[in-house]
Design an enzyme around this catalytic site. Structure first.
Site, mmCIF file in Angstrom:
data_model
loop_
_atom_site.group_PDB
_atom_site.id
_atom_site.type_symbol
_atom_site.label_atom_id
_atom_site.label_comp_id
_atom_site.label_asym_id
_atom_site.label_seq_id
_atom_site.Cartn_x
_atom_site.Cartn_y
_atom_site.Cartn_z
ATOM 1 N N GLY A 112 2.022 -6.384 10.172
ATOM 2 C CA GLY A 112 2.789 -5.284 10.740
ATOM 3 C C GLY A 112 3.837 -5.669 11.775
ATOM 4 O O GLY A 112 4.362 -4.789 12.461
ATOM 5 N N TRP B 151 6.962 -6.815 11.251
ATOM 6 C CA TRP B 151 8.233 -6.192 10.854
ATOM 7 C C TRP B 151 8.156 -4.686 11.081
ATOM 8 O O TRP B 151 9.118 -4.073 11.535
ATOM 9 C CB TRP B 151 8.530 -6.452 9.363
ATOM 10 C CG TRP B 151 9.136 -7.780 9.050
ATOM 11 C CD1 TRP B 151 8.867 -8.979 9.649
ATOM 12 C CD2 TRP B 151 10.123 -8.058 8.042
ATOM 13 N NE1 TRP B 151 9.608 -9.972 9.077
ATOM 14 C CE2 TRP B 151 10.381 -9.449 8.084
ATOM 15 C CE3 TRP B 151 10.796 -7.291 7.090
ATOM 16 C CZ2 TRP B 151 11.296 -10.072 7.227
ATOM 17 C CZ3 TRP B 151 11.707 -7.907 6.229
ATOM 18 C CH2 TRP B 151 11.959 -9.277 6.300
ATOM 19 N N ASP C 52 1.434 -2.707 1.250
ATOM 20 C CA ASP C 52 0.908 -4.078 1.166
ATOM 21 C C ASP C 52 -0.327 -4.057 0.269
ATOM 22 O O ASP C 52 -1.067 -3.080 0.226
ATOM 23 C CB ASP C 52 0.541 -4.637 2.545
ATOM 24 C CG ASP C 52 0.495 -6.158 2.554
ATOM 25 O OD1 ASP C 52 1.393 -6.790 3.154
ATOM 26 O OD2 ASP C 52 -0.443 -6.745 1.937
ATOM 27 N N ASP D 223 -0.171 -2.813 -4.983
ATOM 28 C CA ASP D 223 0.490 -4.016 -5.496
ATOM 29 C C ASP D 223 1.888 -3.630 -5.983
ATOM 30 O O ASP D 223 2.033 -2.794 -6.876
ATOM 31 C CB ASP D 223 -0.362 -4.570 -6.654
ATOM 32 C CG ASP D 223 0.210 -5.848 -7.229
ATOM 33 O OD1 ASP D 223 1.388 -6.163 -6.966
ATOM 34 O OD2 ASP D 223 -0.537 -6.520 -7.967
ATOM 35 N N ASP E 46 9.181 -8.519 2.801
ATOM 36 C CA ASP E 46 8.726 -9.833 3.276
ATOM 37 C C ASP E 46 7.509 -10.248 2.440
ATOM 38 O O ASP E 46 6.750 -11.124 2.833
ATOM 39 C CB ASP E 46 8.364 -9.716 4.770
ATOM 40 C CG ASP E 46 8.239 -11.074 5.451
ATOM 41 O OD1 ASP E 46 8.896 -12.037 5.008
ATOM 42 O OD2 ASP E 46 7.483 -11.173 6.443
ATOM 43 N N LYS F 91 12.688 -11.392 0.713
ATOM 44 C CA LYS F 91 12.301 -12.781 0.998
ATOM 45 C C LYS F 91 12.268 -13.565 -0.314
ATOM 46 O O LYS F 91 11.837 -13.043 -1.339
ATOM 47 C CB LYS F 91 10.889 -12.789 1.621
ATOM 48 C CG LYS F 91 10.485 -14.172 2.113
ATOM 49 C CD LYS F 91 9.032 -14.475 1.955
ATOM 50 C CE LYS F 91 8.001 -14.023 2.897
ATOM 51 N NZ LYS F 91 8.016 -14.569 4.220
HETATM 52 C C1 LIG Z 1 4.443 -12.947 5.158
HETATM 53 S S1 LIG Z 1 3.321 -11.640 4.985
HETATM 54 C C2 LIG Z 1 4.199 -10.289 5.706
HETATM 55 C C3 LIG Z 1 4.271 -10.330 7.200
HETATM 56 C C4 LIG Z 1 4.863 -9.078 7.789
HETATM 57 N N1 LIG Z 1 6.260 -8.916 7.408
HETATM 58 C C5 LIG Z 1 4.774 -9.066 9.290
HETATM 59 O O1 LIG Z 1 5.813 -9.132 9.956
HETATM 60 O O2 LIG Z 1 3.668 -8.945 9.827
HETATM 61 C C6 LIG Z 1 3.429 -11.286 3.280
HETATM 62 C C7 LIG Z 1 2.640 -10.082 2.840
HETATM 63 O O3 LIG Z 1 2.946 -9.803 1.467
HETATM 64 C C8 LIG Z 1 1.811 -9.201 0.901
HETATM 65 N N2 LIG Z 1 1.848 -9.219 -0.561
HETATM 66 C C9 LIG Z 1 1.709 -10.298 -1.373
HETATM 67 N N3 LIG Z 1 1.767 -9.933 -2.665
HETATM 68 C C10 LIG Z 1 1.964 -8.582 -2.669
HETATM 69 C C11 LIG Z 1 2.093 -7.626 -3.710
HETATM 70 N N4 LIG Z 1 2.020 -7.987 -5.003
HETATM 71 N N5 LIG Z 1 2.262 -6.329 -3.374
HETATM 72 C C12 LIG Z 1 2.318 -5.960 -2.070
HETATM 73 N N6 LIG Z 1 2.196 -6.826 -1.040
HETATM 74 C C13 LIG Z 1 2.023 -8.123 -1.331
HETATM 75 C C14 LIG Z 1 0.671 -10.026 1.483
HETATM 76 O O4 LIG Z 1 -0.545 -9.316 1.399
HETATM 77 C C15 LIG Z 1 1.132 -10.266 2.914
HETATM 78 O O5 LIG Z 1 0.562 -9.336 3.799
#
Ligand SMILES: C[S@@+](CC[C@H](N)C(=O)[O-])C[C@H]1O[C@@H](n2cnc3c(N)ncnc32)[C@H](O)[C@@H]1O
Length: 194
Positions: free
Chosen positions: A48, A50, A66, A82, A110, A150
């Site tokens: 969280g 961002w 997420d 997802d 992200d 990203k």
């Molecule tokens: C780098 S982290 C995000 C960090 C966040 N932007 C922050 O500032 O705290 C990447 C996130 O992408 C999520 N993620 C990965 N695959 C996903 C998907 N198929 N659908 C939704 N979220 C996904 C992961 O669960 C993870 O929480």
């Protein structure tokens, strides 16, 4: 670089949930993607960091998605789901209806799976997630809307930009200072949906 680098320490001090928050701050400073009345959809939001930054910019409710859970943040509607699931768009649209949100002005992603350290694999996973987000943007984003994605840079990055740039007046690759220099992580900014 030590994982407890200066951004990690500053995030702790500023009560930010992740050091990633500084990446969005820098993207916003450079590209001004979010306005004070933007409706923002955020993908890959947990934990969280961002989301906290987005909330300081827009006064509108934020929709955050997420695959994992996320602790609540005031003014944020969280959907656990997802982004690659074709049904997620219906859930987002129902949520928008329920909240009286008619259009999305900004989509920020992200999202990333846990990185493997294998460059091409991480690139391809990020490419698939980015593609799911860009497809969703075609359906949800309002005219003049912006998207930030990203990606772990690799063979498909050029094709990815070539495929999606026709829908936006502006596109640019950026690498925020808070993004670790040894990582292939970049952000692709698309502005002004045509
Ligand atoms: C780098 S982290 C995000 C960090 C966040 N932007 C922050 O500032 O705290 C990447 C996130 O992408 C999520 N993620 C990965 N695959 C996903 C998907 N198929 N659908 C939704 N979220 C996904 C992961 O669960 C993870 O929480």
């Amino acid at each position: 670089m030590n994982r407890k680098d200066k951004y990690y320490i500053k995030a702790k001090k500023d009560n930010l949930r992740s050091r990633a928050a500084f990446k969005l701050m820098e993207i916003q400073e450079k590209f001004n993607v979010i306005s004070e009345n933007s409706n923002v959809l955020e993908i890959g939001a947990s934990p969280g960091g961002w989301t906290q930054v987005i909330r300081t910019i827009t006064g509108r409710p934020v929709i955050s998605v997420d695959i994992n859970r996320m602790k609540p943040i005031d003014g944020v509607i969280f959907i656990q789901g997802d982004i690659k699931n074709p049904d997620i768009i219906n859930i987002i649209q129902k949520t928008m209806e329920g909240e009286g949100i008619e259009k999305i002005d900004v989509i920020l992603s992200d999202a990333m799976v846990k990185t493997s350290g294998i460059g091409e694999r991480d690139h391809y996973e990020s490419y698939l997630l980015g593609t799911a987000v860009m497809e969703m943007a075609l359906k949800l984003l309002s005219p003049h809307g912006n998207v930030v994605i990203k990606q772990f840079q690799g063979d498909e990055t050029g094709n990815f930009i070539n495929k999606w740039k026709q829908y936006y007046s502006f596109n640019k690759i950026t690498k925020p200072r808070a993004s670790r220099s040894e990582s292939r992580e970049i952000y692709i900014v698309f502005k002004d949906r045509i």
